[in-house]
Design a protein around this motif. Structure first.
Motif, short mmCIF file in Angstrom:
data_model
loop_
_atom_site.label_atom_id
_atom_site.label_comp_id
_atom_site.label_asym_id
_atom_site.label_seq_id
_atom_site.Cartn_x
_atom_site.Cartn_y
_atom_site.Cartn_z
N ASN A 100 -38.16 -4.93 -6.69
CA ASN A 100 -37.87 -3.69 -6.47
C ASN A 100 -37.18 -3.00 -7.69
O ASN A 100 -37.34 -1.91 -7.95
N ARG A 101 -36.15 -3.56 -8.29
CA ARG A 101 -35.46 -2.87 -9.22
C ARG A 101 -36.39 -2.74 -10.64
O ARG A 101 -36.74 -3.96 -10.96
N ALA A 152 -27.38 -3.09 -13.81
CA ALA A 152 -26.84 -4.38 -13.54
C ALA A 152 -27.52 -5.43 -12.70
O ALA A 152 -27.43 -5.25 -11.37
N SER A 153 -28.29 -6.20 -13.24
CA SER A 153 -29.02 -6.95 -12.19
C SER A 153 -29.38 -8.33 -12.95
O SER A 153 -29.88 -8.32 -13.98
N ASN A 173 -31.06 -4.69 2.73
CA ASN A 173 -29.76 -4.97 2.41
C ASN A 173 -28.60 -4.73 3.37
O ASN A 173 -27.60 -5.34 3.12
N TRP A 206 -29.84 -9.33 3.17
CA TRP A 206 -28.82 -9.69 2.45
C TRP A 206 -27.76 -10.38 2.95
O TRP A 206 -27.40 -11.49 2.63
N ASP A 237 -37.79 -11.86 -5.26
CA ASP A 237 -36.84 -11.51 -4.27
C ASP A 237 -37.01 -10.90 -2.82
O ASP A 237 -38.34 -11.08 -2.43
N TYR A 238 -36.08 -10.73 -2.15
CA TYR A 238 -36.09 -10.60 -0.51
C TYR A 238 -36.64 -9.25 -0.24
O TYR A 238 -36.72 -8.96 0.89
N HIS A 239 -36.88 -8.31 -1.37
CA HIS A 239 -37.50 -7.16 -0.88
C HIS A 239 -38.81 -7.19 -0.56
O HIS A 239 -39.45 -6.33 0.03
N HIS A 277 -34.41 -14.87 -5.05
CA HIS A 277 -33.35 -15.05 -5.93
C HIS A 277 -31.63 -15.17 -5.07
O HIS A 277 -30.76 -15.27 -5.64
N ILE A 278 -31.75 -15.07 -3.73
CA ILE A 278 -30.55 -15.41 -2.92
C ILE A 278 -30.71 -16.59 -2.45
O ILE A 278 -31.67 -17.18 -2.16
N ARG A 285 -21.77 -6.60 -9.91
CA ARG A 285 -21.71 -5.45 -8.73
C ARG A 285 -20.84 -5.36 -7.60
O ARG A 285 -20.37 -6.68 -7.45
N ARG A 296 -25.33 0.07 -4.02
CA ARG A 296 -25.57 0.30 -2.70
C ARG A 296 -24.53 0.93 -1.79
O ARG A 296 -24.04 0.81 -0.80
O1 F6P Z 1 -28.79 -11.28 -6.51
C1 F6P Z 1 -29.97 -10.76 -5.84
C2 F6P Z 1 -30.24 -9.25 -6.60
O2 F6P Z 1 -31.50 -9.07 -6.09
C3 F6P Z 1 -30.38 -9.92 -8.06
O3 F6P Z 1 -31.41 -10.75 -8.25
C4 F6P Z 1 -29.89 -8.47 -8.55
O4 F6P Z 1 -29.26 -8.84 -9.66
C5 F6P Z 1 -29.32 -7.69 -7.73
O5 F6P Z 1 -29.48 -8.50 -6.29
C6 F6P Z 1 -29.77 -6.29 -7.73
O6 F6P Z 1 -29.27 -5.68 -6.49
P1 F6P Z 1 -29.74 -4.06 -6.62
O7 F6P Z 1 -31.08 -4.18 -7.07
O8 F6P Z 1 -29.91 -3.85 -5.10
O9 F6P Z 1 -28.83 -3.20 -7.25
#
Ligand code: F6P
Length: 593
Positions: free
Chosen positions: A96-97, A115-116, A182, A186, A232-234, A256-257, A368, A406
């Motif tokens: 996603n990111r 920041a990820s 989320n 999440w 990831d969970y997305h 990742h979670i 974060r 978020r």
């Molecule tokens: O911890 C899970 C996660 O997807 C990480 O991989 C990533 O650092 C963070 O959450 C990113 O959060 P977001 O993309 O919602 O800012």
């Protein structure tokens, strides 16, 4: 029995304990030395590639984890694996990111690296593989910076891979990202006692966006057999969607979670759909074996599937998926360390920036602003320290760097308010005109700035209430090439399974955390070194190239086996741990059919 005999027995017992303890310590130190020696030696490319191939051969021979051999993992090792064992494979990363966000600012277009942990881990890998990264284009200038095919070459200034941006409507973003991912998944996956929210409309958006990404993967694939790294969970539904359209693709999904136990997971109204979606993957990876087991238990409970625990394999709907633990890591050596000033200079400049005297003990937290990270619990610990040991008031400052995250969701707004209120209260209670024990900087920091803070710190606090891995812990360890500084690490972060020499804490226990803080504040430089050195070896030897390399080696093995099956006409069959001997289960199935 006489007294003499009893005493003799005691002596023998104690001696045998002593001997065992000595033997264990000796073996640990040998292992460590072994790791250190292997990693200190930098083999030539050929040796590295030969070593990687040896891992694969070993792996194929006895089905053991590819992690078993000692290899110095680097971008070259990954490139060699791709060239030798997965020739012509195109690597496509989906998350996603995005790794680079372009935003419109007053003075033009600004580039932001988010920041990820996911981004910091995947970025060096995608660079090494010269792949394609597909991600949501969420920056305000993202559309201005792509070509006609929505692609941009990155990293800017030194391009080595393609970023393909996917556009989402406001409604899709709300439902898929903020809503189902989320507010639903999440909190469901983290034990942080925030109630998950499940809305049918969010689920619809989640499914639609997963389909949109599947279309993009198919559009970007140069042939029928790409290696797709789904992140990831997305994207729980994406693996099956890809499998349906590109049956010969290798789909490696990394979650990742954490994955909750099956009881918790059962509250999700779309639990079967999520599991079915994920089981479109060739491989599903988690940070820890515990989370991999939770996943397998959930499948066992909710789907009619065949689970071969010894092989860590699940067969469902004609597809076999390996479920493994691959602990994620960071780039080593961290490239940006070379650009940073010395630890002394970092200490001086950070203390100068925040108006701190040179002898102030600086604790830092970097993440974060998220309710899973235990930020308030850190403040509690400091409060407790000052209550128990008032002599430390005025001598310690806690710097919390919290990247906004978020921020439109109520749970995050509430956390932000609570953190601000608690910090103000502690500053009122323990501070003075010239002293604020808590400095909270709720804004985005670049990686160089974050590393500068790590290098300036006496203590780094990673106190997640629940976390898949937590790369801040590993980054802090990597940043301290002076072998100084203390890491306080939550037992509920995956990193605590690897960074054993950290001060391991339970963030829910403020008294314990305050004692750990005291231990950290008073730790001698020698003990700091004794603890940091093995942790640095651990991160160095288990860097992010090893993480990706292990998955690619597993993928190569699956591909080879699949090709063999095609040639021999045996079709789909589960991976076996037993030297290609068809498992008992498989024999029974064949006999019955
Ligand atoms: O911890 C899970 C996660 O997807 C990480 O991989 C990533 O650092 C963070 O959450 C990113 O959060 P977001 O993309 O919602 O800012």
């Amino acid at each position: 029995m006489s007294d003499y005999t009893v005493n003799l027995l005691w002596v023998l017992l104690i001696a045998s304990f002593g001997f065992s303890a000595f033997a264990i310590l000796l073996s640990i130190s040998r292992q460590r030395r072994g790791r250190a020696t292997a990693a200190a030696y930098t083999p030539s490319e050929d040796v590295a590639s030969e070593a990687a191939r040896k891992v694969l051969r070993e792996f194929e021979k006895n089905g053991q984890s590819a992690d078993a051999a000692l290899v110095t993992w680097s971008p070259d090792t990954l490139r060699k694996i791709l060239a030798d064992d997965l020739p012509d494979a195109q690597v496509i990363v989906v998350s996603n990111r995005e790794p680079y966000i372009h935003n419109i600012k007053d003075d033009g277009v600004q580039l932001l690296v988010p920041a990820s942990g996911l981004v910091s881990a995947l970025e060096p890998i995608t660079r090494a593989c010269a792949g394609t990264w597909i991600a949501y284009g969420g920056g305000t200038a993202d559309r201005l910076t792509v070509d006609k095919d929505d692609r941009v070459q990155v990293p800017p200034g030194n391009p080595s891979y393609t970023l393909r941006r996917v556009w989402l409507t406001e409604e899709e973003y709300q439902g898929y990202y903020l809503g189902f991912a989320n507010e639903g998944l999440w909190p469901l996956c983290h034990i942080a006692f925030t109630r998950p929210v499940f809305r049918a409309s969010d689920w619809d958006a989640y499914e639609a966006v997963n389909r949109k990404f599947a279309d993009t993967v198919v559009a970007e694939a140069r042939n029928e057999r790409p290696i797709v790294l789904v992140q990831d969970y997305h994207f729980a539904l994406l693996p099956r969607m890809i499998r349906q359209r590109l049956p010969d693709a290798i789909v490696i999904t990394f979650w990742h979670i954490p994955w909750p136990n099956s009881e918790v997971f059962s509250i999700c109204p779309w639990r079967e759909r999520i599991l079915e979606g994920l089981l479109g993957s060739s491989i599903i990876g988690f940070h820890t074996q515990f989370h991999a087991n939770n996943f397998t238990e959930s499948v066992d409970r909710f789907l009619e599937s065949r689970i071969e625990r010894a092989d860590a394999a699940i067969s469902y709907g004609g597809q076999t998926t390996l479920v493994h633990a691959y602990p994620i890591s960071i780039e080593w050596p961290a490239q940006l360390l070379a650009k940073l000033p010395s630890v002394e200079e970092c200490r001086a400049s950070v203390r100068d920036r925040f108006g701190l005297s040179t002898d102030t003990k600086l604790c830092v937290g970097v993440e974060r602003l998220d309710y899973t990270k235990g930020i308030l619990d850190r403040f509690h610990a400091l409060d407790e320290l000052f209550t128990r040991y008032p002599e430390w008031i005025g001598k310690v400052v806690f710097l919390q760097i919290a990247a906004p995250s978020r921020g439109t969701l109520p749970a995050y707004q509430q956390l932000h308010d609570e953190c601000r209120r608690y910090a103000e209260e502690l500053n009122r209670r323990y501070g003075s005109e010239t002293y604020s024990p808590i400095l909270m900087v709720a804004e985005h920091h670049r990686q160089e700035q974050v590393y500068e803070v790590y290098r300036a710190a006496d203590i780094c606090m990673v106190t997640s209430l629940h976390d898949g891995m937590n790369l801040v812990a590993k980054e802090f360890v990597a940043a301290r090439d002076d072998e100084q500084g203390v890491l306080l690490l939550s037992t509920f972060a995956g990193a605590s399974r690897e960074l054993l020499e950290a001060l391991i804490v339970n963030p829910y226990d403020a008294a314990m955390m305050s004692e750990a803080l005291l231990q950290a504040l008073t730790m001698t430089p020698d003990e700091q070194r004794e603890r940091l050195r093995p942790m640095r070896e651990m991160v160095r030897d288990n860097n992010v190239y090893r993480w990706a390399g292990s998955m690619l080696l597993d993928a190569a093995r699956l591909r080879k086996r699949g090709d063999l099956d095609r040639v021999t006409g045996t079709g789909e069959r589960p991976p076996s741990n037993t030297n290609n001997v068809i498992s008992m289960f498989e024999r029974a199935r064949k006999a019955a059919s």
